[in-house]
Design an enzyme around this catalytic site. Structure first.
Site, PDB file in Angstrom:
ATOM      1  N   GLU A 279       0.815  -1.220   0.000  1.00 46.81           N
ATOM      2  CA  GLU A 279       0.000   0.000   0.000  1.00 46.81           C
ATOM      3  C   GLU A 279       0.847   1.267   0.000  1.00 46.81           C
ATOM      4  OE1 GLU A 279      -3.518   1.825   2.789  1.00 46.81           O
ATOM      5  OE2 GLU A 279      -3.520  -0.325   2.436  1.00 46.81           O
TER       6      GLU A 279
ATOM      7  N   ASP B 257      -2.416  -3.299   3.351  1.00 46.63           N
ATOM      8  CA  ASP B 257      -2.679  -3.318   4.785  1.00 46.63           C
ATOM      9  C   ASP B 257      -3.756  -4.345   5.074  1.00 46.63           C
ATOM     10  OD1 ASP B 257      -0.818  -1.410   5.179  1.00 46.63           O
ATOM     11  OD2 ASP B 257      -2.167   0.162   5.870  1.00 46.63           O
TER      12      ASP B 257
ATOM     13  N   TYR C 227      -0.045  -3.723  13.994  1.00 46.00           N
ATOM     14  CA  TYR C 227      -1.000  -2.959  13.178  1.00 46.00           C
ATOM     15  C   TYR C 227      -1.989  -2.203  14.070  1.00 46.00           C
ATOM     16  CZ  TYR C 227      -4.262  -2.048   9.326  1.00 46.00           C
ATOM     17  OH  TYR C 227      -5.065  -1.446   8.394  1.00 46.00           O
TER      18      TYR C 227
END
Length: 744
Positions: free
Chosen positions: A7, A103, A305
């Site tokens: 990304e 992601d 994350y």
């Protein structure tokens, strides 16, 4: 060749270094049989209205509703993006397999799928699904690549969300702008932003309209400890006064002491909203600031994350905990006691059923250089992680009942028997702060007696607090319901407004559109924001609960339990009904751009430059919520005829009043001295001001009394002469009827 698409360029660089794709090319990395390329976030976007039908470009009520049969995607109209898309497509054309390294979440899936589909790639696609960017995590992820089909429902949910936002956002924004927008004023309406704004406006009005109610409390002070009347407050003063007089004459006696051992659990690990709430409360960071810092920590491999909505870890993380703790060398004084024993495993921390795409935000154990703000956020993430593996805090909750004249009083306190996890936060408190009720008590003995000091206090009920960014995030998480209990709040997350990763952006959007403003930590709606919510009569459009139910449907699509087509059809039906309803409304409000005062000081190029005060479009000075409009014969509040009667006529006393004079009246409280007013047959001059009801009144100019001297013509009768007496000047015609007299 295997083509990986990430990304961001920074993420692609990390993946490429692990895979051995070390040769830098234009728009990608190459080597070891891999090409690792990237997007810059969204390379592709949904069609604009005019892309479907050229005449939809016009903002016209007759074009609404705009309901495309099939939604299409295009490459964004940007030269840099178009160039990168061509590079990506050329790599796809040569690929044996494409590995989606976006992601690992709904938005990441949507971004990459749109690019893959738009590039017309028909080959094999695999999915890399990782929660951190450490070398170990990337290697493990590539060993366990998943079929792209496993994430189809995730893509359908993201696509449905995007279409829902397009349908409601574009149609409702054009609808309300054309129907109610003033000159060059776009009224932005959205599926999530409008109910969020409505929550702020409703809270603001609730506080503005709040009428405090009196109540009375009976308390007494015994051995420097405050006891309160056991049955609570009094709504009638005479009831409490009677007891106050009664207890004053008697001594105080301790009648019971109850101690109950309890357990306090460590604060939960962070999800994104919890982290944003904490950082706003403790450090004053905005939700957007915290998200950006957390994202940087993720990209620096320091934490996992961050865009997550769970506070739990899966069971397969448990074997890795000791390794992570051992790497946190800067926190060795806290981790050493844990490393010397078996790590505790609690269902309050590890629960596979509470983990979906990702687990709670935790440190990876990687050490890296951090900036000050990054260190603050990292520190609390680490301490929360360490604390959950410590023992529970053991407490003794004490309740003491005392009495005077058979009237019972109560006080409570807490004694910490074993600190447990609290030792982690002793230097820098990062735990939920102890309640003011958790006070330390002296040692009481049942049956003891002594003097006391009773007090009977009158108090008033208080309105709720204005939202802060922290409390607004919590309200969005629970669709506007006030929920303090962590367990209950966790159950309500599926029906919250927006997603953890988008809530910060929604709040920033409301700031950017000047619908809300900051007042220190408070978030307040602006006049424009209040007017927009007042103008929207459709309650469903402002409903946090309805938006929460949409979010639940989107999560069910992600789980494969609800149909994307059913969701989109439902949104189309709502938009169709909304357009019909608003077009049929008889009342039309004009909301113009308003000079909403910004909070804080703004730098001006010229110190001598005066600020202009808005008249048309400015705030109504009477009701404070309306807005001034220009009519045929007067300026007036746009709420005239409903809740406000304020007007400023173009003429007063047969004299035309200029717009600049009215601006001065609004900003300084009066006009300058004006001549030429004709009132009751007299020609007058003076200042215009507001009376107590915000009606115009003339304050006549006071005439200056000229000094007189003996021999002057009498200024009153004009025929006599001024004579000088012992104590005053007087008219020579004083005995003939003129009463002119000026004392020395």
């Amino acid at each position: 060749m295997k083509v990986c698409i990430a990304e961001k360029p920074s993420v692609a660089r990390e993946i490429a270094s692990v895979l051995g794709a070390t040769t830098k090319r234009d728009g990608y990395f190459e080597g070891n049989g891999y090409a690792v390329t990237y997007t810059f976030g969204h390379l592709c976007t949904l069609y604009e209205p005019a892309d479907y039908k050229p005449y939809w470009k016009s903002w016209d009520l007759n074009n609404l509703p705009m309901l495309p049969e099939k939604f299409e995607v295009k490459v964004a109209n940007n030269d840099g993006i178009k160039k990168q898309f061509k590079i990506v497509k050329s790599l796809f054309d040569k690929a044996d397999v494409v590995i989606n390294c976006g992601d690992a979440g709904q938005e990441g899936e949507l971004i990459q799928r749109w690019v893959i589909n738009k590039a017309n790639y028909k080959g094999k696609v695999e999915r890399l699904w990782i929660s951190s960017l450490t070398t170990e995590a990337i290697k493990e992820g590539f060993k366990n690549l998943k079929p792209a089909e496993d994430y189809d429902n995730l893509y359908y949910a993201g696509f449905s969300r995007s279409i829902g936002d397009w349908l409601l956002g574009i149609n409702a924004t054009r609808l309300y702008t054309v129907k109610h927008g003033g000159y060059k004023q776009v009224l932005s309406v959205g599926r999530v932003q409008t109910p969020t704004l409505a929550m702020l406006v409703n809270r603001f009005k609730e506080i503005e309209n709040f009428k405090p109610q009196p109540y009375w409390e009976l308390q007494t002070l015994y051995r420097d400890t405050l006891f309160s009347y056991e049955d609570g407050r009094f709504l009638k003063m005479e009831d409490g006064e009677r007891l106050a007089h009664k207890v004053k004459e008697d001594t105080f006696e301790i009648v019971s002491i109850t101690k109950k051992k309890g357990t306090e659990y460590a604060p939960k690990l962070f999800d994104l909203t919890g982290l944003q709430v904490y950082c706003n409360t403790k450090f004053g960071f905005s939700a957007d600031d915290t998200l950006k810092i957390a994202q940087k920590l993720y990209e620096k491999k320091a934490v996992t994350y961050p865009r997550v909505d769970t506070t739990f870890l899966p069971n397969d993380v448990y074997p890795k905990v000791k390794g992570i703790l051992s790497k946190l060398t800067d926190y060795s004084s806290l981790t050493t006691p844990l490393l010397n024993q078996k790590i505790k495993k609690s269902s309050r921390v590890f629960n596979d059923k509470k983990v979906t795409d990702h687990h709670a935000i935790i440190p990876t154990g990687m050490q890296t250089h951090l900036q000050y703000n990054e260190q603050q956020v990292y520190d609390i993430i680490v301490k929360r992680f360490i604390a959950v593996f410590y023992d529970d805090c053991k407490v003794s909750n004490t309740t003491v009942i005392g009495k005077a004249a058979e009237v019972n009083f109560k006080t409570t306190g807490k004694e910490i028997l074993s600190k447990g996890w609290r030792v982690v936060f002793e230097k820098q408190d990062a735990s939920p702060s102890a309640s003011s009720k958790d006070k330390l008590l002296p040692t009481f003995v049942k049956g003891e007696k002594g003097p006391h000091e009773p007090s009977f206090l009158e108090k008033q009920t208080k309105p709720p607090n204005q939202y802060t960014e922290a409390s607004l995030l919590r309200a969005m998480e629970t669709a506007g319901k006030q929920v303090e209990d962590e367990e209950l709040r966790d159950l309500m997350k599926e029906n919250g407004i927006g997603r953890p990763s988008t809530r910060a952006n929604i709040i920033e959007t409301l700031f950017r559109r000047k619908y809300i403003k900051r007042n220190k930590k408070q978030i307040l709606p602006t006049i424009t924001g209040i007017q927009l919510i007042d103008t929207i009569q459709n309650e469903l459009l402002k409903s946090a609960e309805l938006t929460g139910s949409w979010e639940k449907q989107l999560k069910d699509i992600e789980k494969g339990e609800f149909s994307a087509s059913t969701f989109i059809k439902g949104m189309k039906r709502m938009v169709d009904a909304l357009v019909y309803e608003v077009r049929s409304e008889k009342v039309q409000t004009r909301i113009s751009a308003v000079n909403n005062k910004p909070v804080g000081k703004s730098k001006s190029k010229s110190k001598s430059k005066k600020k202009s005060t808005a008249l048309v479009g400015g705030p109504c000075p009477k009701c404070k919520t309306g807005q001034l409009l220009k009519g045929k014969s007067a300026y007036g509040c746009n709420l005239y005829g409903t809740s406000c009667d304020f007007t400023l006529p173009f003429t007063f006393g047969d004299k035309k009043i200029s717009e600049n004079q009215y601006k001065r009246l609004l900003s300084k409280g009066s006009t300058v001295n004006l001549k030429g007013f004709k009132i009751n047959g007299q020609t007058l001059e003076g200042l215009l001001r507001f009376d107590d009801n915000f009606k115009l009144k003339l304050e006549p100019k006071k005439s200056k009394v000229k000094p007189v001297a003996a021999g002057d013509t009498c200024p009153k009768c004009k025929t006599g002469k001024v004579l000088k007496g012992k104590t005053a000047f007087g008219c020579s015609n004083y005995k003939s009827g003129c009463d002119f007299r000026v004392n020395f």
